[in-house]
Design a protein around this motif. Structure first.
Motif, mmCIF file in Angstrom:
data_model
loop_
_atom_site.group_PDB
_atom_site.id
_atom_site.type_symbol
_atom_site.label_atom_id
_atom_site.label_comp_id
_atom_site.label_asym_id
_atom_site.label_seq_id
_atom_site.Cartn_x
_atom_site.Cartn_y
_atom_site.Cartn_z
ATOM 1 N N VAL A 175 1.453 51.851 26.214
ATOM 2 C CA VAL A 175 1.229 51.038 27.419
ATOM 3 C C VAL A 175 -0.246 51.108 27.824
ATOM 4 O O VAL A 175 -0.866 50.099 28.170
ATOM 5 C CB VAL A 175 2.159 51.494 28.568
ATOM 6 C CG1 VAL A 175 1.760 50.859 29.889
ATOM 7 C CG2 VAL A 175 3.604 51.205 28.230
ATOM 8 N N PHE A 176 -0.827 52.278 27.743
ATOM 9 C CA PHE A 176 -2.231 52.438 28.123
ATOM 10 C C PHE A 176 -3.147 51.661 27.180
ATOM 11 O O PHE A 176 -4.094 51.011 27.610
ATOM 12 C CB PHE A 176 -2.589 53.925 28.162
ATOM 13 C CG PHE A 176 -3.963 54.179 28.695
ATOM 14 C CD1 PHE A 176 -4.277 53.951 30.034
ATOM 15 C CD2 PHE A 176 -4.978 54.629 27.852
ATOM 16 C CE1 PHE A 176 -5.550 54.174 30.517
ATOM 17 C CE2 PHE A 176 -6.253 54.857 28.341
ATOM 18 C CZ PHE A 176 -6.542 54.636 29.672
ATOM 19 N N GLN A 177 -2.824 51.737 25.881
ATOM 20 C CA GLN A 177 -3.622 50.972 24.916
ATOM 21 C C GLN A 177 -3.503 49.479 25.194
ATOM 22 O O GLN A 177 -4.491 48.741 25.125
ATOM 23 C CB GLN A 177 -3.185 51.274 23.482
ATOM 24 C CG GLN A 177 -3.695 52.593 22.972
ATOM 25 C CD GLN A 177 -3.177 52.895 21.577
ATOM 26 O OE1 GLN A 177 -2.216 52.286 21.122
ATOM 27 N NE2 GLN A 177 -3.849 53.836 20.928
ATOM 28 N N LYS A 178 -2.326 49.020 25.495
ATOM 29 C CA LYS A 178 -2.122 47.615 25.794
ATOM 30 C C LYS A 178 -2.917 47.239 27.054
ATOM 31 O O LYS A 178 -3.571 46.200 27.127
ATOM 32 C CB LYS A 178 -0.637 47.314 25.976
ATOM 33 C CG LYS A 178 -0.342 45.868 26.121
ATOM 34 C CD LYS A 178 1.152 45.655 26.189
ATOM 35 C CE LYS A 178 1.433 44.200 26.308
ATOM 36 N NZ LYS A 178 2.805 43.876 26.406
ATOM 37 N N TYR A 179 -2.881 48.092 28.045
ATOM 38 C CA TYR A 179 -3.623 47.856 29.280
ATOM 39 C C TYR A 179 -5.117 47.792 29.000
ATOM 40 O O TYR A 179 -5.814 46.909 29.484
ATOM 41 C CB TYR A 179 -3.277 48.956 30.290
ATOM 42 C CG TYR A 179 -4.132 48.945 31.520
ATOM 43 C CD1 TYR A 179 -3.918 47.994 32.524
ATOM 44 C CD2 TYR A 179 -5.179 49.852 31.686
ATOM 45 C CE1 TYR A 179 -4.724 47.961 33.655
ATOM 46 C CE2 TYR A 179 -5.973 49.821 32.806
ATOM 47 C CZ TYR A 179 -5.740 48.877 33.799
ATOM 48 O OH TYR A 179 -6.525 48.853 34.916
ATOM 49 N N LEU A 180 -5.598 48.734 28.228
ATOM 50 C CA LEU A 180 -7.025 48.741 27.889
ATOM 51 C C LEU A 180 -7.396 47.508 27.085
ATOM 52 O O LEU A 180 -8.460 46.917 27.291
ATOM 53 C CB LEU A 180 -7.382 50.002 27.091
ATOM 54 C CG LEU A 180 -7.494 51.285 27.896
ATOM 55 C CD1 LEU A 180 -7.808 52.452 26.979
ATOM 56 C CD2 LEU A 180 -8.546 51.182 28.970
ATOM 57 N N HIS A 181 -6.550 47.126 26.195
ATOM 58 C CA HIS A 181 -6.812 45.963 25.371
ATOM 59 C C HIS A 181 -6.881 44.699 26.238
ATOM 60 O O HIS A 181 -7.765 43.862 26.072
ATOM 61 C CB HIS A 181 -5.725 45.824 24.306
ATOM 62 C CG HIS A 181 -5.926 44.666 23.406
ATOM 63 N ND1 HIS A 181 -7.016 44.553 22.565
ATOM 64 C CD2 HIS A 181 -5.200 43.543 23.224
ATOM 65 C CE1 HIS A 181 -6.934 43.439 21.902
ATOM 66 N NE2 HIS A 181 -5.826 42.788 22.281
ATOM 67 N N GLU A 182 -5.970 44.594 27.190
ATOM 68 C CA GLU A 182 -5.977 43.434 28.075
ATOM 69 C C GLU A 182 -7.198 43.472 28.991
ATOM 70 O O GLU A 182 -7.815 42.452 29.284
ATOM 71 C CB GLU A 182 -4.692 43.392 28.916
ATOM 72 C CG GLU A 182 -3.480 43.007 28.141
ATOM 73 C CD GLU A 182 -2.228 43.059 28.994
ATOM 74 O OE1 GLU A 182 -2.272 43.279 30.222
ATOM 75 O OE2 GLU A 182 -1.154 42.872 28.401
ATOM 76 N N LYS A 183 -7.561 44.610 29.444
ATOM 77 C CA LYS A 183 -8.678 44.765 30.347
ATOM 78 C C LYS A 183 -9.986 44.431 29.650
ATOM 79 O O LYS A 183 -10.837 43.767 30.193
ATOM 80 C CB LYS A 183 -8.690 46.190 30.903
ATOM 81 C CG LYS A 183 -9.585 46.335 32.044
ATOM 82 C CD LYS A 183 -8.704 46.932 33.114
ATOM 83 C CE LYS A 183 -9.427 47.200 34.334
ATOM 84 N NZ LYS A 183 -9.273 46.450 35.445
ATOM 85 N N THR A 184 -10.112 44.895 28.438
ATOM 86 C CA THR A 184 -11.349 44.648 27.691
ATOM 87 C C THR A 184 -11.402 43.188 27.220
ATOM 88 O O THR A 184 -12.470 42.623 27.110
ATOM 89 C CB THR A 184 -11.472 45.616 26.492
ATOM 90 O OG1 THR A 184 -10.319 45.495 25.703
ATOM 91 C CG2 THR A 184 -11.740 46.999 26.947
ATOM 92 N N HIS A 186 -10.403 40.586 28.926
ATOM 93 C CA HIS A 186 -10.696 39.734 30.078
ATOM 94 C C HIS A 186 -12.152 39.827 30.509
ATOM 95 O O HIS A 186 -12.640 38.952 31.205
ATOM 96 C CB HIS A 186 -9.814 40.127 31.274
ATOM 97 C CG HIS A 186 -8.379 39.775 31.099
ATOM 98 N ND1 HIS A 186 -7.969 38.511 30.872
ATOM 99 C CD2 HIS A 186 -7.248 40.561 31.128
ATOM 100 C CE1 HIS A 186 -6.650 38.507 30.747
ATOM 101 N NE2 HIS A 186 -6.198 39.734 30.914
#
Length: 188
Positions: A175-184, A186
């Motif tokens: 979940v954290f990797q997915k969050y980071l991936h989405e954040k980066t 954008h």
């Protein structure tokens, strides 16, 4: 002799036959006994005593093996025999040679039912009829080693916690990797 039936004789005069000593309880076999003939008309006929040969038949008793139960791996219990059919208030103490009870089952025989057989035994006054019993062998009861089971339970709980921790960390990382991936993705 009082309960005996006189047979095989006759008289030309009406009357009754009795044993001179009716309380005698003769052994099985043939022996001489005194009898008394008492005529109905004692005015014209005399009472007479005679010796006759009396045959006493053996009575029949039943020797029954008592049913027994034991667990697998144990020695056979002591087998016992019950008796019925004695006369004259007698019991097994009058039997010349007592029968015995036996079985083919041993301590290592598998669980199940086994015949208890009554054999032997003899007496001069009784015929002995035999009736089998049953030995029931129950399966061996297994003892539970509580200390080993508790240790196993502790190990299981620890492994379960480890698995849950691993699963939680793995889910968190994904979940954290997915969050980071989405954040980066954008930011550009």
């Amino acid at each position: 002799l009082a309960d005996s039936t006189l047979s095989g004789g006759n008289a030309s005069v009406a009357g009754t036959f009795t044993f001179e000593t009716p309380t005698i309880k003769p052994n099985a076999g043939t022996e001489n006994q005194n009898i008394i003939f008492t005529p109905t008309n004692t005015n014209n006929y005399k009472t007479i005593t005679a010796i006759i040969s009396v045959t006493t038949n053996k009575a029949t008793i039943t020797a029954t093996a008592d049913n027994k139960t034991r667990n697998y791996g144990e020695e056979n219990p002591k087998f016992t025999i019950s008796y019925s059919g004695f006369v004259n208030n007698e019991d097994k103490t009058v039997i010349d040679t007592l029968p015995t009870a036996t079985t083919s089952a041993t301590a290592t025989s598998p669980a199940g039912k086994y015949r208890i057989t009554v054999v032997g035994g003899s007496d001069n006054n009784y015929n002995i009829k035999y009736k089998n019993g049953t030995l029931t062998i129950k399966p061996k009861l297994h003892q539970v080693d509580i200390e080993n089971n508790i240790l196993f339970l502790h190990i299981f709980v620890l492994l379960f916690h480890f698995f849950l921790s691993y699963l939680f960390v793995h889910i968190f990382v994904v979940v954290f990797q997915k969050y980071l991936h989405e954040k980066t993705s954008h930011q550009f």
